[in-house]
Design a protein around this motif. Structure first.
Motif, PDB file in Angstrom:
ATOM      1  N   PHE A  26       0.845  -1.199   0.000  1.00  0.00           N
ATOM      2  CA  PHE A  26       0.000   0.000   0.000  1.00  0.00           C
ATOM      3  C   PHE A  26       0.885   1.255   0.000  1.00  0.00           C
ATOM      4  CE2 PHE A  26      -2.132   3.533   1.983  1.00  0.00           C
ATOM      5  CZ  PHE A  26      -3.391   3.519   1.408  1.00  0.00           C
ATOM      6  N   GLN A  27       1.897   1.255   0.879  1.00  0.00           N
ATOM      7  CA  GLN A  27       2.788   2.429   0.987  1.00  0.00           C
ATOM      8  C   GLN A  27       3.512   2.701  -0.333  1.00  0.00           C
ATOM      9  OE1 GLN A  27       1.524   3.703   3.615  1.00  0.00           O
ATOM     10  NE2 GLN A  27       3.320   4.133   4.817  1.00  0.00           N
ATOM     11  N   LEU A  28       3.950   1.609  -0.989  1.00  0.00           N
ATOM     12  CA  LEU A  28       4.707   1.790  -2.233  1.00  0.00           C
ATOM     13  C   LEU A  28       3.804   2.288  -3.362  1.00  0.00           C
ATOM     14  CD1 LEU A  28       7.022  -1.366  -2.101  1.00  0.00           C
ATOM     15  CD2 LEU A  28       7.643   1.001  -1.572  1.00  0.00           C
ATOM     16  N   VAL A  29       2.564   1.790  -3.398  1.00  0.00           N
ATOM     17  CA  VAL A  29       1.654   2.166  -4.489  1.00  0.00           C
ATOM     18  C   VAL A  29       1.117   3.591  -4.297  1.00  0.00           C
ATOM     19  CG1 VAL A  29      -0.561   1.610  -5.594  1.00  0.00           C
ATOM     20  CG2 VAL A  29       1.020  -0.221  -5.014  1.00  0.00           C
ATOM     21  N   PHE A  30       0.780   3.944  -3.047  1.00  0.00           N
ATOM     22  CA  PHE A  30       0.107   5.232  -2.834  1.00  0.00           C
ATOM     23  C   PHE A  30       0.982   6.304  -2.179  1.00  0.00           C
ATOM     24  CE2 PHE A  30      -3.381   2.051  -2.873  1.00  0.00           C
ATOM     25  CZ  PHE A  30      -4.044   2.520  -4.000  1.00  0.00           C
ATOM     26  N   ALA A  49      -8.978  16.063  -2.138  1.00  0.00           N
ATOM     27  CA  ALA A  49      -9.468  15.249  -1.011  1.00  0.00           C
ATOM     28  C   ALA A  49      -8.813  13.875  -1.030  1.00  0.00           C
ATOM     29  CB  ALA A  49     -10.983  15.126  -1.095  1.00  0.00           C
ATOM     30  N   SER A  50      -8.612  13.303  -2.240  1.00  0.00           N
ATOM     31  CA  SER A  50      -8.041  11.950  -2.281  1.00  0.00           C
ATOM     32  C   SER A  50      -6.571  11.977  -1.852  1.00  0.00           C
ATOM     33  CB  SER A  50      -8.224  11.322  -3.670  1.00  0.00           C
ATOM     34  OG  SER A  50      -7.426  11.999  -4.605  1.00  0.00           O
ATOM     35  N   ASP A  51      -5.804  13.001  -2.299  1.00  0.00           N
ATOM     36  CA  ASP A  51      -4.402  13.078  -1.858  1.00  0.00           C
ATOM     37  C   ASP A  51      -4.311  13.298  -0.347  1.00  0.00           C
ATOM     38  OD1 ASP A  51      -3.024  12.519  -4.196  1.00  0.00           O
ATOM     39  OD2 ASP A  51      -3.150  14.579  -4.912  1.00  0.00           O
ATOM     40  N   ALA A  52      -5.239  14.132   0.179  1.00  0.00           N
ATOM     41  CA  ALA A  52      -5.196  14.398   1.631  1.00  0.00           C
ATOM     42  C   ALA A  52      -5.455  13.110   2.400  1.00  0.00           C
ATOM     43  CB  ALA A  52      -6.222  15.473   1.995  1.00  0.00           C
ATOM     44  N   SER A  53      -6.453  12.313   1.974  1.00  0.00           N
ATOM     45  CA  SER A  53      -6.710  11.099   2.761  1.00  0.00           C
ATOM     46  C   SER A  53      -5.629  10.052   2.547  1.00  0.00           C
ATOM     47  CB  SER A  53      -8.111  10.506   2.549  1.00  0.00           C
ATOM     48  OG  SER A  53      -8.658  10.940   1.374  1.00  0.00           O
ATOM     49  N   LEU A  54      -5.088   9.960   1.315  1.00  0.00           N
ATOM     50  CA  LEU A  54      -4.007   8.981   1.102  1.00  0.00           C
ATOM     51  C   LEU A  54      -2.745   9.391   1.875  1.00  0.00           C
ATOM     52  CD1 LEU A  54      -4.472   8.071  -2.677  1.00  0.00           C
ATOM     53  CD2 LEU A  54      -4.796   6.556  -0.710  1.00  0.00           C
ATOM     54  N   ALA A  55      -2.494  10.705   1.991  1.00  0.00           N
ATOM     55  CA  ALA A  55      -1.323  11.164   2.750  1.00  0.00           C
ATOM     56  C   ALA A  55      -1.496  10.835   4.233  1.00  0.00           C
ATOM     57  CB  ALA A  55      -1.117  12.664   2.551  1.00  0.00           C
ATOM     58  N   SER A  56      -2.722  11.003   4.720  1.00  0.00           N
ATOM     59  CA  SER A  56      -2.979  10.694   6.124  1.00  0.00           C
ATOM     60  C   SER A  56      -2.841   9.177   6.346  1.00  0.00           C
ATOM     61  CB  SER A  56      -4.375  11.212   6.462  1.00  0.00           C
ATOM     62  OG  SER A  56      -4.816  10.679   7.638  1.00  0.00           O
ATOM     63  N   ALA A  57      -3.363   8.388   5.400  1.00  0.00           N
ATOM     64  CA  ALA A  57      -3.208   6.923   5.497  1.00  0.00           C
ATOM     65  C   ALA A  57      -1.719   6.564   5.482  1.00  0.00           C
ATOM     66  CB  ALA A  57      -3.936   6.241   4.347  1.00  0.00           C
ATOM     67  N   HIS A  58      -0.932   7.254   4.630  1.00  0.00           N
ATOM     68  CA  HIS A  58       0.499   6.968   4.533  1.00  0.00           C
ATOM     69  C   HIS A  58       1.182   7.148   5.893  1.00  0.00           C
ATOM     70  CE1 HIS A  58       4.186   6.411   2.207  1.00  0.00           C
ATOM     71  NE2 HIS A  58       4.743   7.316   2.995  1.00  0.00           N
ATOM     72  N   HIS A 128      14.323   9.088   2.014  1.00  0.00           N
ATOM     73  CA  HIS A 128      13.122   8.255   2.160  1.00  0.00           C
ATOM     74  C   HIS A 128      12.661   7.741   0.787  1.00  0.00           C
ATOM     75  CE1 HIS A 128       9.446   7.034   4.265  1.00  0.00           C
ATOM     76  NE2 HIS A 128       8.715   7.618   3.318  1.00  0.00           N
ATOM     77  N   GLU A 129      12.706   8.623  -0.211  1.00  0.00           N
ATOM     78  CA  GLU A 129      12.227   8.241  -1.556  1.00  0.00           C
ATOM     79  C   GLU A 129      13.112   7.183  -2.211  1.00  0.00           C
ATOM     80  OE1 GLU A 129      11.579  11.727  -3.949  1.00  0.00           O
ATOM     81  OE2 GLU A 129       9.833  12.325  -2.776  1.00  0.00           O
ATOM     82  N   ILE A 130      14.436   7.199  -1.872  1.00  0.00           N
ATOM     83  CA  ILE A 130      15.345   6.183  -2.448  1.00  0.00           C
ATOM     84  C   ILE A 130      14.926   4.791  -1.990  1.00  0.00           C
ATOM     85  CG2 ILE A 130      17.762   5.350  -2.502  1.00  0.00           C
ATOM     86  CD1 ILE A 130      18.607   8.272  -2.080  1.00  0.00           C
ATOM     87  N   GLY A 131      14.274   4.743  -0.808  1.00  0.00           N
ATOM     88  CA  GLY A 131      13.814   3.448  -0.289  1.00  0.00           C
ATOM     89  C   GLY A 131      12.838   2.747  -1.220  1.00  0.00           C
ATOM     90  N   LYS A 132      12.113   3.522  -2.037  1.00  0.00           N
ATOM     91  CA  LYS A 132      11.077   2.923  -2.890  1.00  0.00           C
ATOM     92  C   LYS A 132      11.673   1.937  -3.911  1.00  0.00           C
ATOM     93  CE  LYS A 132       7.304   4.082  -6.025  1.00  0.00           C
ATOM     94  NZ  LYS A 132       6.423   5.134  -6.530  1.00  0.00           N
ATOM     95  N   PRO A 133      12.621   2.378  -4.786  1.00  0.00           N
ATOM     96  CA  PRO A 133      13.187   1.390  -5.724  1.00  0.00           C
ATOM     97  C   PRO A 133      13.941   0.264  -5.020  1.00  0.00           C
ATOM     98  CG  PRO A 133      14.318   3.527  -5.914  1.00  0.00           C
ATOM     99  CD  PRO A 133      13.113   3.738  -5.050  1.00  0.00           C
ATOM    100  N   VAL A 134      14.570   0.578  -3.867  1.00  0.00           N
ATOM    101  CA  VAL A 134      15.310  -0.475  -3.146  1.00  0.00           C
ATOM    102  C   VAL A 134      14.322  -1.555  -2.683  1.00  0.00           C
ATOM    103  CG1 VAL A 134      16.795  -0.991  -1.163  1.00  0.00           C
ATOM    104  CG2 VAL A 134      17.096   1.164  -2.399  1.00  0.00           C
ATOM    105  N   PHE A 135      13.195  -1.107  -2.115  1.00  0.00           N
ATOM    106  CA  PHE A 135      12.159  -2.031  -1.647  1.00  0.00           C
ATOM    107  C   PHE A 135      11.650  -2.886  -2.808  1.00  0.00           C
ATOM    108  CE2 PHE A 135      10.137  -1.042   2.643  1.00  0.00           C
ATOM    109  CZ  PHE A 135      10.059  -2.379   2.985  1.00  0.00           C
ATOM    110  N   ILE A 136      11.369  -2.228  -3.946  1.00  0.00           N
ATOM    111  CA  ILE A 136      10.813  -2.948  -5.092  1.00  0.00           C
ATOM    112  C   ILE A 136      11.798  -4.017  -5.578  1.00  0.00           C
ATOM    113  CG2 ILE A 136      10.067  -2.692  -7.517  1.00  0.00           C
ATOM    114  CD1 ILE A 136       8.869   0.053  -6.636  1.00  0.00           C
ATOM    115  N   LEU A 137      13.081  -3.659  -5.618  1.00  0.00           N
ATOM    116  CA  LEU A 137      14.108  -4.617  -6.046  1.00  0.00           C
ATOM    117  C   LEU A 137      14.157  -5.818  -5.097  1.00  0.00           C
ATOM    118  CD1 LEU A 137      16.509  -5.034  -8.073  1.00  0.00           C
ATOM    119  CD2 LEU A 137      17.966  -4.078  -6.299  1.00  0.00           C
TER     120      LEU A 137
END
Ligand code: HEM
Ligand code: HEM
Length: 166
Positions: A26-30, A49-58, A128-137
């Motif tokens: 979920f974190q990686l997708v949104f 509204a959707s970005d605000a709720s997804l950011a809060s969920a994040h 923090h953002e570099i973690g995304k491709p590392v996680f996916i790999l």
């Protein structure tokens, strides 16, 4: 690390594995919604509204991952884990071991750098953002390894992360 001391993973260990995996996906997708919402707020623009709720969920899901991984590591270090299934190729076994511990490191580092980016300095957001491709790999290597064990070696590795032995 206590390894090989038990016959298989316990029900709580299995539940934590799949719950954390789902939350990480979920974190990686949104996750981008957090970047979008913070950028918009910084520019004084309206946040959808959707970005605000997804950011809060994040935010909250990220903190939940940190708590759950703390629990998981505590179980791992006290109860242990079953001995790794040898694949017959020592370099694969070392890779699997490294991926497991890199996962644990990342599962702690991502929420921590996320919180630091949010509260201390937006520049930490770049780390923090570099973690995304590392996680996916890591996930790609991990899933390939699990499927290799299950369907080519047929040694029941996937099964032991699905069916508790205790
Ligand atoms: C395992 C947990 C986490 C994962 C996998 C994760 C993943 C991500 C991803 C994929 C992005 C989007 C990167 C992009 O736009 O390319 C992101 C952005 C962000 N996350 Fe997380 N995150 C986690 C936990 C947290 C936590 C607990 C916080 C605390 C507030 C947080 C705060 C942020 C912030 C502030 C950004 C925006 C960074 C920026 O735009 O510079 N994250 N995260
Ligand atoms: C974000 C996603 C995931 C993360 C963070 C993750 C993390 C981990 C970690 C840290 C371990 C080591 C457990 C230990 O002994 O301490 C593990 C084991 C395992 N994972 Fe995952 N995992 C993820 C997704 C998946 C998926 C999608 C599959 C299936 C295709 C899978 C299958 C397995 C299996 C079969 C094991 C047991 C390996 C063994 O018994 O040696 N994982 N996972």
């Amino acid at each position: 690390m206590k390894s090989g001391s038990i016959a298989g993973y316990s029900a709580p260990q299995i539940a934590l594995h799949w719950l954390i995996a789902a939350l990480v996906l979920f974190q990686l997708v949104f996750g981008e919604s957090m970047s979008v919402a913070l950028d918009a707020a910084g520019e004084g623009e309206a946040v959808s509204a959707s970005d605000a709720s997804l950011a809060s969920a994040h935010y909250w899901i990220g903190i939940a991952i940190l708590v759950l991984v703390g629990l998981r590591l505590a179980l791992r270090l006290t109860a242990g884990a079953p001995a790794p299934q040898p694949s017959g190729t020592p370099i694969f076994d070392r890779l699997a071991h490294a991926v497991h511990w890199l996962f644990y490191a990342l599962l702690v580092a991502m929420p921590v750098t996320g919180l630091l980016a949010y509260y201390v300095s937006p520049e930490i957001g770049e780390v923090h953002e570099i973690g995304k491709p590392v996680f996916i790999l890591l996930i790609a290597v991990h899933v390939a390894g699990a499927l290799y064990h299950q369907f080519l070696l047929k040694d029941g590795t996937l099964r032991r992360m699905l069916v508790p032995s205790r």
